[in-house]
Enzyme design. Structure first.
Site, PDB file in Angstrom:
ATOM      1  N   ARG A  90      -1.194 -67.151  19.338  1.00 32.58           N
ATOM      2  CA  ARG A  90      -0.462 -66.307  20.049  1.00 32.58           C
ATOM      3  C   ARG A  90      -1.035 -65.111  20.959  1.00 32.58           C
ATOM      4  NH1 ARG A  90       1.673 -64.727  14.159  1.00 32.58           N
ATOM      5  NH2 ARG A  90      -0.737 -64.642  14.113  1.00 32.58           N
ATOM      6  N   SER A 128       4.669 -64.248  10.537  1.00 29.37           N
ATOM      7  CA  SER A 128       5.755 -63.946   9.263  1.00 29.37           C
ATOM      8  C   SER A 128       5.155 -62.755   8.773  1.00 29.37           C
ATOM      9  CB  SER A 128       5.155 -65.198   8.303  1.00 29.37           C
ATOM     10  OG  SER A 128       5.602 -66.257   8.868  1.00 29.37           O
TER      11      SER A 128
END
Length: 166
Positions: A90, A128
């Site tokens: 990311r 998450s």
């Protein structure tokens, strides 16, 4: 046959994870999505529940299989005859940690390559942990999770909120 493994805790599996899985499935003959045990995290879902959720969201991908492992990734990859570890990135901070792990895995299994796939722009910030936190505070997470698992996620979060209020 080229087999890759995509490891992670997948607690829960997000649209970002699913994007990496779908892209890896186009690159390899088989992709094993492996739910790993991370002793630093307190999971929202059990290992078996995470496997079940992953099987549901990857059902449309015939060359993807879901498994779980509690040991070293390099050993698991060797057992499964995997040639490549898939890791989604990311941000720059992800790269430093994942690069270190790639070097360790390569030392443990010299035949193992690591392939870093950058997250699509709409998932660059998604994790998450962030989804779980948003859920606990009542935010709408439907843009972040596959629709197949939204009911279970919301139910689990509702149980957590109810326990905190008790």
């Amino acid at each position: 046959m080229k087999i890759a493994v995509y490891p992670g805790s997948f607690d829960p599996v997000t649209n970002g994870h699913l994007n990496i899985i779908e892209r890896a499935a186009r690159l390899f003959d088989e992709v094993i999505v492996c739910v790993m045990v991370n002793c630093e995290k307190k999971p929202l879902f059990t290992l078996e529940e995470r496997k079940s959720l992953l099987k549901r969201v990857t059902a449309h991908l015939p060359n993807v299989k879901v498994d779980a492992h509690a040991g070293l990734l390099a050993e698991y990859a060797k057992e499964q005859q995997c040639c490549t570890i898939i890791k989604g990135l990311r941000a720059g901070s992800d790269f430093e940690k994942e690069f270190q792990m790639a070097m360790i895995n390569r030392k443990l299994n010299p035949n193992l390559e690591s392939l870093f796939l950058t997250a699509e722009h709409q998932y660059m910030y998604l994790s998450s942990s962030a989804v779980k936190e948003m859920g606990v505070y009542g935010a709408d997470v439907s843009d972040f999770l596959p629709p197949e698992i939204l009911v279970e996620f919301r139910e689990r979060i509702r149980n957590i909120r109810n326990h905190k209020e008790a």
